[in-house]
Every structure is written in C-alpha cells, then in structure tokens.
Design a protein around this motif. Structure first.
Motif, PDB file in Angstrom:
ATOM      1  N   LEU A  81      -2.741 -14.102   2.506  1.00  0.00           N
ATOM      2  CA  LEU A  81      -1.489 -13.326   2.435  1.00  0.00           C
ATOM      3  C   LEU A  81      -0.853 -13.519   1.065  1.00  0.00           C
ATOM      4  CD1 LEU A  81       0.852 -11.650   3.740  1.00  0.00           C
ATOM      5  CD2 LEU A  81       1.864 -13.836   4.383  1.00  0.00           C
ATOM      6  N   THR A  82      -0.638 -12.426   0.361  1.00  0.00           N
ATOM      7  CA  THR A  82       0.000 -12.537  -0.959  1.00  0.00           C
ATOM      8  C   THR A  82       1.356 -11.843  -0.904  1.00  0.00           C
ATOM      9  OG1 THR A  82      -1.261 -10.591  -1.624  1.00  0.00           O
ATOM     10  CG2 THR A  82      -2.085 -12.694  -2.398  1.00  0.00           C
ATOM     11  N   GLY A 122      -5.653   3.780   4.669  1.00  0.00           N
ATOM     12  CA  GLY A 122      -4.218   4.111   4.671  1.00  0.00           C
ATOM     13  C   GLY A 122      -3.364   2.985   4.163  1.00  0.00           C
ATOM     14  N   GLY A 123      -2.138   3.058   4.619  1.00  0.00           N
ATOM     15  CA  GLY A 123      -1.636   3.748   5.792  1.00  0.00           C
ATOM     16  C   GLY A 123      -2.406   3.399   7.065  1.00  0.00           C
ATOM     17  N   GLU A 144      -9.880   3.295   9.221  1.00  0.00           N
ATOM     18  CA  GLU A 144      -9.012   2.135   9.479  1.00  0.00           C
ATOM     19  C   GLU A 144      -8.133   2.423  10.692  1.00  0.00           C
ATOM     20  OE1 GLU A 144      -8.258  -0.171   5.284  1.00  0.00           O
ATOM     21  OE2 GLU A 144      -6.889   1.431   5.821  1.00  0.00           O
ATOM     22  N   GLU A 197       3.643  -9.551  -2.536  1.00  0.00           N
ATOM     23  CA  GLU A 197       3.551  -8.490  -3.539  1.00  0.00           C
ATOM     24  C   GLU A 197       4.953  -8.079  -3.984  1.00  0.00           C
ATOM     25  OE1 GLU A 197       0.720  -7.550  -4.638  1.00  0.00           O
ATOM     26  OE2 GLU A 197      -0.691  -8.256  -3.122  1.00  0.00           O
ATOM     27  N   GLN A 215      -5.059  -8.842  11.765  1.00  0.00           N
ATOM     28  CA  GLN A 215      -4.237  -9.793  10.985  1.00  0.00           C
ATOM     29  C   GLN A 215      -4.148 -11.175  11.627  1.00  0.00           C
ATOM     30  OE1 GLN A 215      -4.315  -8.086   8.615  1.00  0.00           O
ATOM     31  NE2 GLN A 215      -3.835  -5.980   9.117  1.00  0.00           N
ATOM     32  N   MET A 264      -5.586 -12.036   8.190  1.00  0.00           N
ATOM     33  CA  MET A 264      -4.944 -12.664   7.032  1.00  0.00           C
ATOM     34  C   MET A 264      -4.716 -14.138   7.381  1.00  0.00           C
ATOM     35  SD  MET A 264      -2.291  -9.873   5.475  1.00  0.00           S
ATOM     36  CE  MET A 264      -1.207  -9.828   6.859  1.00  0.00           C
ATOM     37  N   TYR A 319      -8.134 -12.061   4.299  1.00  0.00           N
ATOM     38  CA  TYR A 319      -7.338 -12.052   3.075  1.00  0.00           C
ATOM     39  C   TYR A 319      -6.278 -13.146   3.093  1.00  0.00           C
ATOM     40  CZ  TYR A 319      -9.225  -7.292   2.944  1.00  0.00           C
ATOM     41  OH  TYR A 319     -10.052  -6.204   2.957  1.00  0.00           O
ATOM     42  N   PHE A 364       0.853  -1.198   0.000  1.00  0.00           N
ATOM     43  CA  PHE A 364       0.000   0.000   0.000  1.00  0.00           C
ATOM     44  C   PHE A 364       0.887   1.246   0.000  1.00  0.00           C
ATOM     45  CE2 PHE A 364      -2.918  -3.174   1.434  1.00  0.00           C
ATOM     46  CZ  PHE A 364      -4.170  -2.740   1.029  1.00  0.00           C
TER      47      PHE A 364
HETATM   48  C1  LIG Z   1      -4.449  -0.593   4.516  1.00  0.00           C
HETATM   49  S1  LIG Z   1      -4.451  -2.024   5.450  1.00  0.00           S
HETATM   50  C2  LIG Z   1      -5.460  -1.705   6.912  1.00  0.00           C
HETATM   51  C3  LIG Z   1      -5.144  -0.891   8.122  1.00  0.00           C
HETATM   52  C4  LIG Z   1      -3.811  -0.791   8.759  1.00  0.00           C
HETATM   53  N1  LIG Z   1      -2.887  -0.246   7.826  1.00  0.00           N
HETATM   54  C5  LIG Z   1      -3.307  -2.112   9.290  1.00  0.00           C
HETATM   55  O1  LIG Z   1      -2.576  -2.775   8.565  1.00  0.00           O
HETATM   56  O2  LIG Z   1      -3.633  -2.405  10.422  1.00  0.00           O
HETATM   57  C6  LIG Z   1      -5.656  -3.044   4.685  1.00  0.00           C
HETATM   58  C7  LIG Z   1      -5.596  -4.534   4.919  1.00  0.00           C
HETATM   59  O3  LIG Z   1      -5.081  -5.189   3.781  1.00  0.00           O
HETATM   60  C8  LIG Z   1      -4.577  -6.449   4.149  1.00  0.00           C
HETATM   61  N2  LIG Z   1      -3.297  -6.656   3.450  1.00  0.00           N
HETATM   62  C9  LIG Z   1      -2.280  -5.779   3.324  1.00  0.00           C
HETATM   63  N3  LIG Z   1      -1.277  -6.337   2.600  1.00  0.00           N
HETATM   64  C10 LIG Z   1      -1.664  -7.604   2.279  1.00  0.00           C
HETATM   65  C11 LIG Z   1      -1.067  -8.694   1.557  1.00  0.00           C
HETATM   66  N4  LIG Z   1       0.150  -8.598   1.033  1.00  0.00           N
HETATM   67  N5  LIG Z   1      -1.781  -9.837   1.416  1.00  0.00           N
HETATM   68  C12 LIG Z   1      -3.029  -9.934   1.938  1.00  0.00           C
HETATM   69  N6  LIG Z   1      -3.625  -8.955   2.631  1.00  0.00           N
HETATM   70  C13 LIG Z   1      -2.963  -7.797   2.802  1.00  0.00           C
HETATM   71  C14 LIG Z   1      -4.419  -6.448   5.655  1.00  0.00           C
HETATM   72  O4  LIG Z   1      -5.362  -7.309   6.233  1.00  0.00           O
HETATM   73  C15 LIG Z   1      -4.715  -5.013   6.036  1.00  0.00           C
HETATM   74  O5  LIG Z   1      -5.368  -4.900   7.266  1.00  0.00           O
END
Ligand SMILES: C[S@@+](CC[C@H](N)C(=O)[O-])C[C@H]1O[C@@H](n2cnc3c(N)ncnc32)[C@H](O)[C@@H]1O
Ligand code: SF4
Length: 406
Positions: free
Chosen positions: A221-222, A92-93, A125, A224, A152, A190, A219, A51
C-alpha cells in the motif's frame, strides 16, 4: 510535448506519414501489440487510490461511453494497421460495473476492427462489491477469458479502513465464483495496511492461497499524492515490518507452487499475465478510454499517447474525432531507462536481442551501465540474457537509475 496530428483540433484524420517519416532510430521489427481499455467509474472512490476513477453523478452513461470508445478505436486504427492483438485488458475504475451486455458489445466492436490472435487473453477487472450471482459467467460468455478480482484483504476491519465497498463475505463469494467461471483468474491483495500485523498479513495470504488462484498480484500500500490518505495519513506498519511481510508472502506463495515472476506478480506455471508481461517486456499497447496511456512503435520512433482524462471531456473529444490529449515521441536518450524501468521488474530479466529490437539502439548504448550494475552485483549476464540478482531485485530503483540518461 509535441502534439501529434491526432492531437490537433477537430476531426483531422491520422496522418500516417508523420509517424513513418525518417528518424534517428531503426527498429528491426515491431513488438507484440496489446489493447488497454479504461472504464473510469467506481461505486465509491477509495481513499488510497489515484487511478483515473470517478463516482458517477447519476446513471452510468454506458452506451454513450461505448460509442466514444468505438470512435476512439476507429481513429487509432491506422496506427496499428495489419498488426495482430495478443491481449486485451479492460481496466479501471471498476469495469465490472458495466453490464455483461455492454462488455459483450465492447469485445464485439473490438473484434470487428482488430485482428485478435487465436489465443488472445482478455482480462476484466472486477470489484467484489459489484458481484452478483451469474454476473461473472455472463462476462465469460461475452468473451472475457481472465478475471482480476480486487480483493485487497479478507479482514473486515482492514477492508473498512481501506474504504472498500465490500466485506470479507463478498470477497470470498467473488473468489469462489471467479474460480467456478474462469480457467484462469487473478486476485489483487495489498499489504502493509493501516494497523496490520504480520499475523494478520499471514491470515490474508493463507486465505488467498486457499482459493487456489492461478495468479496473485500483491501490492505494498502506497500513499499517493492527491488522495484522501495523503491528506489524512493512517498509521502504517514500519518499513522493517513491511519487508518482513514481503518475505513471508514470497515464502508462502512459493510453498503453494507459485512463482514470483515480477516484483508484485505471482503465478502458477502457465498462468502468467500475458498483458502485463508485454508491458514489462517493452511491448506495444494501444490505450483507449478516459486517461488511457499507450505506447506504439514505428520503424523510426517510439510514441507515447495519453487520452483526455475527464470522462465527459474524453467522450466529447472522442466523438468529435480527437481523443488524444498528449502525444510525445520518446527521446533516443530516454529509451534505455524506459526499457529498464519495465524489464528489470522481471525475475528472469530480458534478452539483449529484445533490447535492440524494441529500442532500436545498439547494446553499446547500455554497455557502461551494464558493466557498473554487474560490478555492483546487481545483475548477472551472458552474451544474450541480463537478469537482476536477489540484491538487484531488493535495490531495484538503484539498479534502474544506472540507466538514466547521463
Ligand atoms: C484499478 S485497481 C483494480 C480493480 C478495482 N478497481 C478494485 O479496486 O477492486 C488495481 C489495483 O491496484 C492496487 N492499488 C490501487 N491503489 C493502490 C495503492 N495506493 N497502493 C498499492 N496498491 C494499490 C489495488 O490492489 C487494486 O486492486
Ligand atoms: S475500486 Fe479500484 S479503481 Fe475504484 S477507487 Fe477503489 S481502488 Fe480505485
């Protein structure tokens, strides 16, 4: 890429005629409108995350960033003139790094400039690592109606492997406080984490369900590109194990009275996320803030925008009158696939009326692909509704790719 008027150098006012000029599409009505606000800072960058999130180099420039958001919003207003806003998502963030007073100012600035529907959903968030007593209640008092907590996992070893700034105890405290302060909230989890077993995933899901969340986002976990995990990949569960985990999650959430209404989203009745539903139903969203994406419809075109990604660059550009780094008109030939990428993620599918209304295309534009999807057992349909089957849901990318431009 075609640079729009807002992408031109300097503080050029938005030239509405440019968006309203004739085109090959004819949209019957404009879809519902949401607002996305991106706050791009985190206490620490997680190794799996791609992100637009950054560790602040010094003190958070909260007021300067709120000034930039306001300037960005004001420049965009002519594009959404007169339209009501059904939901706001502050993402976010880590938006919970901002003070409740800052969020109060942000929501006040938005309210003063956009017409919010009476039941407008306002999600924020939050990261359990930014949690302190009464902070969530203060967000509520600022106008936030829904909190999304990034849990998570509840397993300390997995939280450590994910590089999270919080531990199990903080995750539990944050969930309890979210439940006490909000009528509706979401937990992000995740699965298929480094070294995770099925039993450990079940323990996480059991713990999450014990907090009785109205909404869960779960989700896979991927890994990236351009993340620390891509450079140093951890050992992850095999695909078969990950599928088994997904099946268990679906069983356990269903037994707890939650419905999987989208690939990664589970909700109790009445608690679906309006904002995300609008994305999946190909609604419109104005995106403000660093790197924010937006999609806006006009009588004869659908336009996508991206704001400058780097926070400092974004603030400088927003304050000098042009926060938009890129603007493209979605090509007529790409609209069916773009619509399906979203709509087929929904368990209940979509109505053909929404397809024609939101793409401006006749149903005949997807007739052949729909016939093929039906023949392969990937969708069911009647004169109005198209719904992915179990098999279509399991092979979603194959199903979506039938709608790629020929
Ligand atoms: C912008 S973040 C949410 C709020 C805050 N930044 C946090 O991490 O606590 C959105 C969500 O995307 C999921 N996420 C982020 N990266 C991921 C990945 N590589 N694979 C799967 N889910 C992911 C996580 O569950 C995360 O809470
Ligand atoms: S806290 Fe959330 S947005 Fe920030 S780096 Fe971690 S996953 Fe990404």
């Amino acid at each position: 890429m075609a640079a729009g008027p807002a992408g031109a150098a300097g503080a050029a006012p938005v030239d509405l005629a440019h968006y309203m000029r004739p085109g090959t599409l004819q949209l019957g009505a404009l879809p519902p409108l949401s607002l996305y606000v991106h706050l791009p800072w985190c206490l620490k960058k997680c190794p799996y995350c791609d992100f637009n999130s950054h560790e602040p180099s010094g003190e958070l420039p909260e007021q300067a960033y709120l000034d930039a958001l306001l300037a960005d919003l004001e420049q965009a207003l002519p594009l959404v003139w007169g339209r009501g806003v059904h939901s706001i998502f502050i993402g976010g963030g880590t938006p919970s790094l901002f003070s409740p007073a800052g969020i109060d100012r942000l929501i006040g600035d938005v309210r003063a400039r956009l017409r919010l529907e009476a039941d407008c959903e306002i999600t924020l968030e939050a990261n359990p690592g930014t949690f302190e007593k009464d902070r969530f209640r203060a967000f509520r008092a600022a106008g936030v109606t829904r909190l999304s907590v990034g849990v998570q996992s509840f397993n300390d070893a997995h939280l450590k492997a994910l590089g999270r700034v919080h531990d199990r105890a903080q995750a539990l405290a944050a969930c309890e406080e979210a439940a006490a302060a909000f009528d509706t909230f979401n937990l992000d989890l995740m699965y298929a984490l480094p070294g995770q077993t099925l039993a450990q995933l079940e323990a996480d899901a059991r713990q999450a369900l014990a907090m009785a969340p109205p909404h869960l986002s779960i989700y896979h976990l991927t890994i990236e590109p351009n993340t620390l995990f891509a450079k140093h990949p951890p050992a992850l569960p095999e695909d078969d194990e990950a599928y088994e985990m997904m099946d268990r999650i679906t069983e356990m959430t269903q037994a707890a009275g939650m419905q999987r209404y989208e690939v990664s989203a589970y909700a109790r009745p009445g608690h679906r996320c309006w904002h995300n539903l609008n994305y999946w139903q190909f609604g419109d969203y104005l995106g403000i803030g660093a790197g924010a994406h937006g999609k806006l419809s006009f009588a004869h075109r659908v336009v996508r925008q991206v704001r400058y990604r780097d926070p400092k660059l974004y603030m400088d550009h927003a304050l000098s009158g042009n926060a938009v780094a890129q603007e493209v008109e979605v090509a007529r030939a790409d609209l069916p696939f773009e619509f399906m990428l979203n709509a087929l993620r929904l368990r209940e599918g979509f109505s053909l009326r929404d397809f024609t209304e939101r793409t401006g295309l006749p149903v005949s534009a997807i007739g052949k692909a729909l016939d093929e999807a039906q023949a392969k057992g990937l969708v069911t349909r009647d004169f109005d509704k198209v719904q992915p089957t179990e098999r279509g849901f399991d092979f979603l990318s194959d199903l979506q790719s039938l709608f790629l431009p020929g």
